[in-house]
Design a protein around this motif. Sequence first.
Motif, mmCIF file in Angstrom:
data_model
loop_
_atom_site.group_PDB
_atom_site.id
_atom_site.type_symbol
_atom_site.label_atom_id
_atom_site.label_comp_id
_atom_site.label_asym_id
_atom_site.label_seq_id
_atom_site.Cartn_x
_atom_site.Cartn_y
_atom_site.Cartn_z
ATOM 1 N N MET A 19 12.194 -3.744 9.654
ATOM 2 C CA MET A 19 11.523 -4.810 10.407
ATOM 3 C C MET A 19 10.408 -5.399 9.549
ATOM 4 O O MET A 19 9.572 -4.665 9.017
ATOM 5 N N VAL A 20 10.417 -6.720 9.403
ATOM 6 C CA VAL A 20 9.381 -7.433 8.640
ATOM 7 C C VAL A 20 8.456 -8.103 9.651
ATOM 8 O O VAL A 20 8.891 -8.973 10.430
ATOM 9 N N GLU A 21 7.191 -7.702 9.676
ATOM 10 C CA GLU A 21 6.209 -8.258 10.608
ATOM 11 C C GLU A 21 5.081 -8.929 9.831
ATOM 12 O O GLU A 21 4.634 -8.413 8.799
ATOM 13 N N VAL A 22 4.635 -10.073 10.332
ATOM 14 C CA VAL A 22 3.509 -10.782 9.717
ATOM 15 C C VAL A 22 2.540 -11.206 10.825
ATOM 16 O O VAL A 22 2.960 -11.780 11.844
ATOM 17 N N ASN A 23 1.267 -10.912 10.610
ATOM 18 C CA ASN A 23 0.215 -11.339 11.534
ATOM 19 C C ASN A 23 -0.795 -12.189 10.775
ATOM 20 O O ASN A 23 -1.320 -11.767 9.736
ATOM 21 N N VAL A 24 -1.037 -13.372 11.273
ATOM 22 C CA VAL A 24 -2.053 -14.267 10.709
ATOM 23 C C VAL A 24 -3.173 -14.378 11.735
ATOM 24 O O VAL A 24 -2.945 -14.848 12.869
ATOM 25 N N GLY A 25 -4.371 -13.916 11.337
ATOM 26 C CA GLY A 25 -5.493 -13.910 12.274
ATOM 27 C C GLY A 25 -6.798 -14.236 11.592
ATOM 28 O O GLY A 25 -6.836 -14.805 10.488
ATOM 29 N N GLN A 26 -7.867 -13.835 12.226
ATOM 30 C CA GLN A 26 -9.189 -14.154 11.709
ATOM 31 C C GLN A 26 -9.495 -13.300 10.483
ATOM 32 O O GLN A 26 -9.142 -12.130 10.423
ATOM 33 N N GLY A 27 -10.179 -13.910 9.540
ATOM 34 C CA GLY A 27 -10.554 -13.206 8.320
ATOM 35 C C GLY A 27 -9.943 -13.870 7.099
ATOM 36 O O GLY A 27 -9.438 -15.003 7.160
ATOM 37 N N THR A 28 -10.019 -13.173 5.986
ATOM 38 C CA THR A 28 -9.463 -13.686 4.733
ATOM 39 C C THR A 28 -8.646 -12.585 4.047
ATOM 40 O O THR A 28 -8.580 -11.456 4.513
ATOM 41 N N LYS A 29 -7.993 -12.942 2.976
ATOM 42 C CA LYS A 29 -7.216 -12.068 2.105
ATOM 43 C C LYS A 29 -5.812 -11.777 2.667
ATOM 44 O O LYS A 29 -5.512 -12.027 3.842
ATOM 45 N N PHE A 30 -5.000 -11.239 1.756
ATOM 46 C CA PHE A 30 -3.588 -10.949 2.045
ATOM 47 C C PHE A 30 -3.386 -9.443 1.895
ATOM 48 O O PHE A 30 -3.771 -8.857 0.881
ATOM 49 N N PHE A 31 -2.792 -8.814 2.914
ATOM 50 C CA PHE A 31 -2.569 -7.373 2.870
ATOM 51 C C PHE A 31 -1.091 -7.077 3.127
ATOM 52 O O PHE A 31 -0.424 -7.778 3.903
ATOM 53 N N MET A 32 -0.598 -6.017 2.498
ATOM 54 C CA MET A 32 0.790 -5.603 2.711
ATOM 55 C C MET A 32 0.835 -4.100 2.902
ATOM 56 O O MET A 32 0.234 -3.341 2.144
ATOM 57 N N SER A 33 1.568 -3.645 3.918
ATOM 58 C CA SER A 33 1.700 -2.219 4.192
ATOM 59 C C SER A 33 3.168 -1.870 4.387
ATOM 60 O O SER A 33 4.015 -2.746 4.577
ATOM 61 N N GLY A 34 3.466 -0.575 4.362
ATOM 62 C CA GLY A 34 4.842 -0.125 4.569
ATOM 63 C C GLY A 34 5.506 0.402 3.314
ATOM 64 O O GLY A 34 6.715 0.253 3.127
ATOM 65 N N LEU A 35 4.737 1.003 2.406
ATOM 66 C CA LEU A 35 5.243 1.583 1.155
ATOM 67 C C LEU A 35 6.002 0.585 0.288
ATOM 68 O O LEU A 35 7.124 0.842 -0.157
ATOM 69 N N PRO A 36 5.421 -0.605 -0.001
ATOM 70 C CA PRO A 36 6.098 -1.551 -0.894
ATOM 71 C C PRO A 36 5.899 -1.162 -2.361
ATOM 72 O O PRO A 36 4.853 -0.630 -2.729
ATOM 73 N N ASP A 37 6.901 -1.416 -3.206
ATOM 74 C CA ASP A 37 6.698 -1.197 -4.632
ATOM 75 C C ASP A 37 6.077 -2.462 -5.234
ATOM 76 O O ASP A 37 5.767 -3.432 -4.527
ATOM 77 N N ASN A 38 5.890 -2.472 -6.542
ATOM 78 C CA ASN A 38 5.201 -3.600 -7.181
ATOM 79 C C ASN A 38 5.948 -4.916 -6.986
ATOM 80 O O ASN A 38 5.335 -5.971 -6.802
ATOM 81 N N ALA A 39 7.299 -4.864 -7.043
ATOM 82 C CA ALA A 39 8.076 -6.092 -6.885
ATOM 83 C C ALA A 39 7.872 -6.692 -5.501
ATOM 84 O O ALA A 39 7.823 -7.917 -5.347
ATOM 85 N N VAL A 40 7.749 -5.841 -4.485
ATOM 86 C CA VAL A 40 7.523 -6.346 -3.127
ATOM 87 C C VAL A 40 6.101 -6.888 -2.999
ATOM 88 O O VAL A 40 5.877 -7.945 -2.403
ATOM 89 N N LYS A 41 5.124 -6.186 -3.580
ATOM 90 C CA LYS A 41 3.728 -6.644 -3.512
ATOM 91 C C LYS A 41 3.556 -8.005 -4.172
ATOM 92 O O LYS A 41 2.782 -8.848 -3.713
ATOM 93 N N GLU A 42 4.290 -8.236 -5.257
ATOM 94 C CA GLU A 42 4.173 -9.507 -5.988
ATOM 95 C C GLU A 42 4.787 -10.678 -5.229
ATOM 96 O O GLU A 42 4.678 -11.832 -5.654
ATOM 97 N N SER A 43 5.441 -10.388 -4.096
ATOM 98 C CA SER A 43 6.058 -11.465 -3.322
ATOM 99 C C SER A 43 5.022 -12.480 -2.841
ATOM 100 O O SER A 43 5.350 -13.643 -2.601
ATOM 101 N N GLN A 44 3.766 -12.061 -2.716
ATOM 102 C CA GLN A 44 2.712 -12.982 -2.264
ATOM 103 C C GLN A 44 2.676 -14.236 -3.131
ATOM 104 O O GLN A 44 2.610 -15.354 -2.630
ATOM 105 N N HIS A 45 2.745 -14.044 -4.444
ATOM 106 C CA HIS A 45 2.641 -15.182 -5.364
ATOM 107 C C HIS A 45 3.908 -16.034 -5.331
ATOM 108 O O HIS A 45 3.830 -17.270 -5.382
ATOM 109 N N ARG A 46 5.085 -15.388 -5.220
ATOM 110 C CA ARG A 46 6.324 -16.161 -5.148
ATOM 111 C C ARG A 46 6.400 -16.941 -3.845
ATOM 112 O O ARG A 46 6.814 -18.108 -3.830
ATOM 113 N N VAL A 47 6.005 -16.300 -2.754
ATOM 114 C CA VAL A 47 6.037 -16.966 -1.455
ATOM 115 C C VAL A 47 5.085 -18.151 -1.426
ATOM 116 O O VAL A 47 5.431 -19.246 -0.951
ATOM 117 N N GLU A 48 3.881 -17.973 -1.955
ATOM 118 C CA GLU A 48 2.891 -19.053 -1.951
ATOM 119 C C GLU A 48 3.395 -20.262 -2.732
ATOM 120 O O GLU A 48 3.292 -21.407 -2.277
#
Length: 512
Positions: A19-48
């Motif tokens: 299950m892929v869940e995303v919550n956009v709320g108050q505050g700043t920065k991008f966080f990822m949880s759920g035991l992602p490896d480096n390739a998954v963490k780098e998705s922030q830049h590709r997605v942006e």
Amino acid sequence: MVAKTFGGAVHGVDARTIMVEVNVGQGTKFFMSGLPDNAVKESQHRVESALKHARYFMPRNKTVVNLAPADIRKEGAAYDLPIALCVMKASQQLVTEKLEDYIIMGELTLDGTLRPIRGVLPIALQARKEGFKGFILPTDNAPEAAIVSGLEVYPVATLREAVDFLEEKLAIPSVHIDANEVFATQLNHYDTDFRDVQGQENIKRALEIAAAGGHNVIMIGPPGAGKTMLAKRLPTILPPLTLHEALETTKIHSVAGRLGKQTSLLTTRPFRAPHHTISDVALVGGGGNPQPGEISLANNGVLFLDELPEFKRTVLEVMRQPMEERRVTISRAKVSMEYPANFMLIASMNPCPCGYFNHPEKECVCGAGVVQRYLSKISGPLLDRIDLHVEVVPVSFDEMTANRKSETSEEIRLRVVRARERQALRFAAHEGIHCNAMMPSNMVKDICAIDDTGRTMLKLAMERIGLSARAYDRILKVSRTIADLDGKENIATEHLAEAIQYRSLDRDGWAG
């Protein structure tokens, strides 16, 4: 706002739904949880970057991405597309209620184009099992997923196409492939054939026996005698793949990322021929991110090891257990996975370092004891698992130039299939045993019974030729296969005599 959709993670040759869940709320920065490896963490830049090129935006609010279950490690870039779509939904750029109906996977490039991913077939099978409405994935992967009946497959080429499809602005026809039709039309399409081989009738006979009983083979002969040429043609005389075997083989190649573009189903038996410099991990599988090895890629097919003594001893020894159990278990501190490894081993080697020991014309220049040391690189326990030892001699000029038609692979395969059918009936009540080579020792005595004449012959062979005790079961299994090829219910003395001659390396004094 929270948005969610579903993807898949491959574990061994099976898949688990993520299950892929995303919550956009108050505050700043991008966080990822759920035991992602480096390739998954780098998705922030590709997605942006992909969102920007598709004329959307990356929210500057606090964005939390969670991949559940959180205790399963997520690997690779295939989560880019579901993350991007959930980010858009959570930031109210995507208006749809369909995200949770689909499995969505795909790797994004910086301009929003989708790249193909690996492991599509097991993910598609799991999606059908769990009742998802469909599978949205890159266009190149669509034929592979469409082989799964009962699942709608929607190919998309870009992020924009995926958004338009979910918002019902673009109608994408689902891809449908008839697995039975693909299987029937492409079955046994090989580029090689035994009709190309001149001479070597005794070697062809040995390979026919090996194919009929699922036996492992080693060929010993000088360079240029045709060992590799013969080995490459072995898959062409094996029984055709069943649809179940084809799906199992395709799953393994899909997980390893070895399926070609627009390939939906493997319909020919695999033939793997790794170089002798291969590592033990590459052969049996494993690594930091465990992947199937060559023995699993050869599942339901042939593993060819050319120049066997040149392989590192550790590499050869790790094959012993998989050859017996027909599967390999990769264990790590936090994960353990199992890959199938039901392959036929065919090996070739020179009889000595110079290659000309026992050559009918050329003289061997190796010194005393060199031949024996060369052969001793192959351990006894490994040879114990090879049923047929075949000596290959060079083809004479007259045989090469003779205008004589050789048997085709199809003609040989018909005899092999008939022998396998007899074995299928014999082992119908024994799950997991399909051919003579799979027989455990406790079944050999009953199924491979011989008369007093045969027992006397086998005793003399073991005493006079110097056959080892470990050759006993192997000879009986091979003789059972020869009898099956001959259409006989019982093992005759001629079947036993032919089987005995295929134990060259067990003979005392063979290497001088």
